[in-house]
Design an enzyme around this catalytic site. Structure first.
Site, PDB file in Angstrom:
ATOM      1  N   HIS A 174       0.835  -1.204   0.000  1.00  0.00           N
ATOM      2  CA  HIS A 174       0.000   0.000   0.000  1.00  0.00           C
ATOM      3  C   HIS A 174       0.875   1.262   0.000  1.00  0.00           C
ATOM      4  O   HIS A 174       0.576   2.243  -0.699  1.00  0.00           O
ATOM      5  CB  HIS A 174      -0.921  -0.033   1.225  1.00  0.00           C
ATOM      6  CG  HIS A 174      -1.781   1.175   1.364  1.00  0.00           C
ATOM      7  ND1 HIS A 174      -1.959   1.842   2.549  1.00  0.00           N
ATOM      8  CD2 HIS A 174      -2.526   1.855   0.453  1.00  0.00           C
ATOM      9  CE1 HIS A 174      -2.766   2.865   2.366  1.00  0.00           C
ATOM     10  NE2 HIS A 174      -3.125   2.904   1.109  1.00  0.00           N
ATOM     11  N   GLU A 209       2.127   1.897  -3.416  1.00  0.00           N
ATOM     12  CA  GLU A 209       1.075   2.516  -4.245  1.00  0.00           C
ATOM     13  C   GLU A 209       1.126   4.040  -4.096  1.00  0.00           C
ATOM     14  O   GLU A 209       1.063   4.777  -5.082  1.00  0.00           O
ATOM     15  CB  GLU A 209      -0.285   1.963  -3.811  1.00  0.00           C
ATOM     16  CG  GLU A 209      -1.487   2.678  -4.418  1.00  0.00           C
ATOM     17  CD  GLU A 209      -2.627   2.859  -3.421  1.00  0.00           C
ATOM     18  OE1 GLU A 209      -3.055   4.016  -3.205  1.00  0.00           O
ATOM     19  OE2 GLU A 209      -3.089   1.856  -2.862  1.00  0.00           O
ATOM     20  N   HIS A 210       1.265   4.530  -2.863  1.00  0.00           N
ATOM     21  CA  HIS A 210       1.358   5.974  -2.609  1.00  0.00           C
ATOM     22  C   HIS A 210       2.613   6.567  -3.252  1.00  0.00           C
ATOM     23  O   HIS A 210       2.568   7.637  -3.859  1.00  0.00           O
ATOM     24  CB  HIS A 210       1.416   6.238  -1.101  1.00  0.00           C
ATOM     25  CG  HIS A 210       0.081   6.290  -0.438  1.00  0.00           C
ATOM     26  ND1 HIS A 210      -0.442   7.425   0.114  1.00  0.00           N
ATOM     27  CD2 HIS A 210      -0.852   5.317  -0.238  1.00  0.00           C
ATOM     28  CE1 HIS A 210      -1.632   7.174   0.635  1.00  0.00           C
ATOM     29  NE2 HIS A 210      -1.901   5.890   0.443  1.00  0.00           N
ATOM     30  N   GLU A 268      -4.319   8.157   6.563  1.00  0.00           N
ATOM     31  CA  GLU A 268      -5.387   7.359   5.948  1.00  0.00           C
ATOM     32  C   GLU A 268      -5.870   6.286   6.924  1.00  0.00           C
ATOM     33  O   GLU A 268      -7.067   6.041   7.065  1.00  0.00           O
ATOM     34  CB  GLU A 268      -4.864   6.709   4.660  1.00  0.00           C
ATOM     35  CG  GLU A 268      -5.930   6.044   3.820  1.00  0.00           C
ATOM     36  CD  GLU A 268      -5.376   5.476   2.526  1.00  0.00           C
ATOM     37  OE1 GLU A 268      -5.782   4.360   2.157  1.00  0.00           O
ATOM     38  OE2 GLU A 268      -4.519   6.130   1.888  1.00  0.00           O
ATOM     39  N   LEU A 306     -29.822 -18.158  -4.927  1.00  0.00           N
ATOM     40  CA  LEU A 306     -30.911 -18.782  -4.173  1.00  0.00           C
ATOM     41  C   LEU A 306     -30.914 -18.380  -2.697  1.00  0.00           C
ATOM     42  O   LEU A 306     -31.964 -18.079  -2.128  1.00  0.00           O
ATOM     43  CB  LEU A 306     -30.822 -20.304  -4.304  1.00  0.00           C
ATOM     44  CG  LEU A 306     -31.178 -20.853  -5.693  1.00  0.00           C
ATOM     45  CD1 LEU A 306     -30.914 -22.342  -5.766  1.00  0.00           C
ATOM     46  CD2 LEU A 306     -32.629 -20.561  -6.039  1.00  0.00           C
ATOM     47  N   ILE A 307     -29.734 -18.365  -2.061  1.00  0.00           N
ATOM     48  CA  ILE A 307     -29.692 -18.067  -0.625  1.00  0.00           C
ATOM     49  C   ILE A 307     -30.087 -16.621  -0.351  1.00  0.00           C
ATOM     50  O   ILE A 307     -30.724 -16.318   0.663  1.00  0.00           O
ATOM     51  CB  ILE A 307     -28.295 -18.393  -0.057  1.00  0.00           C
ATOM     52  CG1 ILE A 307     -28.067 -19.918  -0.087  1.00  0.00           C
ATOM     53  CG2 ILE A 307     -28.135 -17.864   1.372  1.00  0.00           C
ATOM     54  CD1 ILE A 307     -26.654 -20.350   0.229  1.00  0.00           C
ATOM     55  N   HIS A 363     -32.124 -14.865  -2.233  1.00  0.00           N
ATOM     56  CA  HIS A 363     -33.428 -14.579  -2.857  1.00  0.00           C
ATOM     57  C   HIS A 363     -34.377 -13.992  -1.812  1.00  0.00           C
ATOM     58  O   HIS A 363     -34.286 -14.315  -0.631  1.00  0.00           O
ATOM     59  CB  HIS A 363     -34.021 -15.860  -3.441  1.00  0.00           C
ATOM     60  CG  HIS A 363     -34.747 -15.641  -4.728  1.00  0.00           C
ATOM     61  ND1 HIS A 363     -36.030 -15.139  -4.766  1.00  0.00           N
ATOM     62  CD2 HIS A 363     -34.386 -15.832  -6.021  1.00  0.00           C
ATOM     63  CE1 HIS A 363     -36.416 -15.048  -6.035  1.00  0.00           C
ATOM     64  NE2 HIS A 363     -35.440 -15.463  -6.819  1.00  0.00           N
ATOM     65  N   LEU A 388     -31.026  -9.511   4.028  1.00  0.00           N
ATOM     66  CA  LEU A 388     -30.042 -10.598   4.010  1.00  0.00           C
ATOM     67  C   LEU A 388     -29.291 -10.550   2.690  1.00  0.00           C
ATOM     68  O   LEU A 388     -29.856 -10.190   1.658  1.00  0.00           O
ATOM     69  CB  LEU A 388     -30.780 -11.931   4.164  1.00  0.00           C
ATOM     70  CG  LEU A 388     -30.012 -13.245   4.012  1.00  0.00           C
ATOM     71  CD1 LEU A 388     -30.644 -14.311   4.898  1.00  0.00           C
ATOM     72  CD2 LEU A 388     -30.015 -13.757   2.574  1.00  0.00           C
TER      73      LEU A 388
END
Length: 728
Positions: free
Chosen positions: A62, A65-66, A143, A291-292, A294, A313
């Site tokens: 990270h 990245e900076h 950050e 399905l779960i 739904h 949910l």
């Protein structure tokens, strides 16, 4: 020799041109030519991230990245990149995930070449000067400190900190002064040298991908890609591997109780699962998630709501990194639900056991595939920068020809893979987290990096056995066929449009209703928008009215969840919200079955029967949301009050919160009667709806409206007024 891929599968409605490349240095590239864009954008990702942080240097990926933004040999000034972008209508960003670090920007299209020249140097010759290193570590620390009060960061790190200590997943990902300055000093580690080594070891073209979107032709974009990025060194890096799963046997069959900052209550069940990204054309986890999570009649959520345990949910498959995936079920708990966590988990395993008993169904897979196909076919454009940032990571995961369609277009029915996936969703292959402020008194441990209080304990073996053998109750059922999947995608004729009809016009007006209409003659998609506002003098009369109206919106939305869920799957959406003038209803999406949804929404909105227990659940939830809003960071509240100063009538959130103890069920019922006793409807119909189709919708709306004894006066409808602030 550059490899070229011209057969990239795209949506039939996508007018952009695409070309894939693998350059001589093995950099994977996707070019997107969009002659209509004003902004150009580019993104580059390197297939290395937080899991590759060296021991003793948590957060180094990270930090790197900076650092890449802060000067290169060709452009040594630290702010050269951001200065150029801001002067030319652009912005930039970057993010570090478990296995990727991604950099992206946009800019006015005529400045793309210059922006790419600056951008490409990050991956060719960054400086990592001593001064910048010392200064930027403060930015990384700031950050981290900004995220200390953010529950999503806190709970994610808690999950990591309580995973296997032998796995890099357990590390502290973002880094701070301790991990990037203090500890390295004690251990004699030079952080700048570590940054250079990390860049040298991993920033190699063979594990990078690049996406460029611009107004130029594909040939011109290819020339830019080759010239600017073809010289990134190919170090022939082998992708890092992480043997084992961070949630091993010692981390499973545990219950974690965690204390949040905000007053929220959730239950999370996490299953470690095999990585199946190579099966993207059948997407077995997607079938189970479908399905779960739904929400139609007979669903798991329907059963939870009937018991007053939850109102929302979700289920999702998180592909953490190569070889590491998690299947996660999130349940948002009511007070009653918090007291019934074990029963909720039992109900979840009842539903999973139902799926096992029923076996995978080909018709459900085909419906799921058709829903994905419709969504992909009519997906709306996002901003160029967002688009390239999303696609660039997939470019490393999937074959270039399938990069736009992977996990979106499903073509392979493989029930054996669904069964394999289902085998992992068992009580002895999961752990459970419950989040609530009520655990403050029992929490006996503190997470190191964010200070989250928690308690962890074994789940009793008899409870595990009970959940294993949970027999599905009769009310749990597989979903029925979705009635909202469109049968027509026709564009309606527009013979009644005149050449100068560029704005909506009033096509119908009475004392109670005014309708504006505009047929779409530009995008020519089978979509339309129907927006109507019910304006009532009682909506904003005092604080109690405002509170009651918001609670009513929540109750109506809840009552429509099961019905509207199927519509949303078929790219047809509704939204109901309270405004300072009343209620606004928006129905948008594919037009074919819009009238069916509109009928149900109006019937529910006007005729909703509410019992006192349901009212109390939603009142409690609304009050908690107000408390969380008032407790937010100062800048959020400042924006709220800034808006309030300009409004003729508005009740600040603090005022609304003060009077919640005066809200009663009978007061609520009286308010709803009052609200509908005097309303005016202002309506807009826009999109794939000609005047004939619009007239049908108007008749439908009028047929459902309650009988209103007295119309509003014209003066009463002049309601949209902002304050003119005096000098000083």
């Amino acid at each position: 020799m550059v490899q070229i891929f011209k057969n990239i599968t795209k949506s039939p409605k996508d007018k952009r041109d695409y070309r894939g490349l693998i350059l001589d240095n093995e950099l994977r590239v996707l070019l997107i030519s969009d002659p209509k864009t004003d902004k150009a954008a580019a993104a580059l990702t390197v297939n290395v991230g937080q899991l590759s942080d060296p021991n003793g240097l948590d957060g180094l990926a990270h930090f790197l990245e900076h650092m890449l933004f802060l000067g290169t040999e060709k452009y040594p000034r630290e702010n050269e990149y951001n200065k150029f972008l801001s002067e030319n209508g652009g912005i930039s960003n970057a993010c570090t995930s478990m296995e990727n670090t991604t950099f992206y920007f946009d800019v006015l299209h005529q400045h793309l070449t210059s922006a790419l020249d600056i951008f490409s140097q990050f991956f060719l010759a960054p400086l990592f000067t001593e001064d910048a290193t010392d200064r930027e570590v403060q930015a990384v620390n700031s950050e981290h400190e900004k995220n200390l009060a953010n529950d999503s960061w806190r709970l994610h790190q808690l999950e990591r900190s309580t995973s296997s200590k032998d796995h890099p997943y357990s590390k502290f990902a973002s880094g701070n002064l301790q991990t990037l300055v203090e500890d390295p000093k004690k251990n004699g580690i030079n952080v700048r040298e570590a940054l250079l080594k990390f860049h040298r070891d991993y920033y190699s073209s063979n594990i990078m991908s690049l996406v460029i979107l611009g107004k130029d032709s594909l040939d011109e974009l290819q020339e830019k890609a080759e010239n600017k990025f073809g010289t990134i060194e190919n170090k022939r890096v082998t992708l890092p591997e992480w043997p084992g799963h961070p949630l091993g046997p010692e981390q499973l069959k545990k219950k974690i109780r965690a204390v949040p900052i905000n007053d929220s209550q959730t239950l999370v069940i996490t299953f470690p699962i095999p990585d199946m990204r190579q099966h993207y054309k059948s997407n077995p986890y997607g079938y189970l998630r479908f399905l779960i999570s739904h929400a139609s009649s007979g669903s798991l959520l329907s059963a939870l709501k009937k018991r007053g345990w939850s109102s929302h949910l979700s289920a999702e498959c998180n592909s953490v990194a190569r070889g590491i995936s998690l299947f996660v079920v999130n349940v948002y708990l009511t007070e009653k639900g918090l007291d019934n966590v074990d029963n909720i988990v039992d109900l979840i395993f009842q539903y999973i056991n139902l799926l096992r008993q029923e076996n995978p169904k080909e018709w459900i897979f085909k419906e799921y595939a058709e829903i994905n196909n419709i969504s992909f076919r009519f997906k709306e454009k996002v901003s160029p920068m967002e688009y390239v940032a999303n696609v660039v990571v997939d470019l490393l995961k999937y074959p270039i020809d399938d990069v736009l369609t992977a996990e979106k277009l499903l073509s392979e029915w493989k029930p054996e893979l669904i069964n394999q996936a289902m085998e992992k969703l068992t009580p002895d292959n999961c752990r459970i987290s419950i989040v609530s402020k009520k655990f403050e008194s029992i929490a006996d441990q503190t997470e190191k990096w964010y200070g989250t209080k928690y308690k962890i304990e074994d789940i009793p073996s008899e409870l595990i056995e009970k959940w294993k053998n949970a027999k599905p109750i009769g009310e749990l059922k597989l979903p029925k066929k979705n009635e909202f999947i469109p049968s027509s995608f026709d564009i309606l004729p527009d013979n009644d449009i005149l050449p100068d009809d560029i704005h909506p016009t009033i096509i119908y007006e009475t004392k109670f209703v005014r309708v504006w209409h505009k047929k779409d003659d530009e995008f020519l998609l089978p979509k339309s928008n129907l927006i109507f506002e019910m304006i009532s003098p009682f909506a904003n009369k005092h604080q109690l009215c405002v509170n009651y109206l918001h609670i009513y919106v929540d109750l109506v939305n809840d009552a429509l969840t099961e019905y509207s869920y199927d519509a949303s799957l078929a790219s047809l959406f509704y939204r109901l919200a309270a405004t300072k003038f009343g209620l606004v209803v928006k129905i948008k999406g594919l037009h074919d079955k819009q009238h069916i949804l509109l009928t149900k929404v109006l019937d529910t909105l006007i005729n909703l029967e509410v019992d006192e227990e349901r009212y109390e659940i939603f009142k409690e939830s609304y009050e908690r949301n107000l408390q969380n809003y008032v407790a937010q960071e100062p800048y959020v509240l400042a924006k709220h009050y800034q808006s309030a100063f300009l409004r003729e009538i508005i009740w600040p959130k603090t005022e609304l919160l003060k009077c919640t103890n005066h809200l009663t069920f009978y007061g609520f019922k009286d308010f709803i009667k009052q609200f509908f006793s005097s309303i005016h409807i202002e309506c807009l119909i826009h999109g794939n709806a000609n005047k004939a189709a619009a007239q049908k919708l108007i008749k439908l709306i009028e047929s459902k409206l309650p009988k209103i004894p007295f119309p509003w006066s014209p003066e009463g409808l002049l309601i949209c007024r902002d304050m003119k602030l005096k000098d000083g």
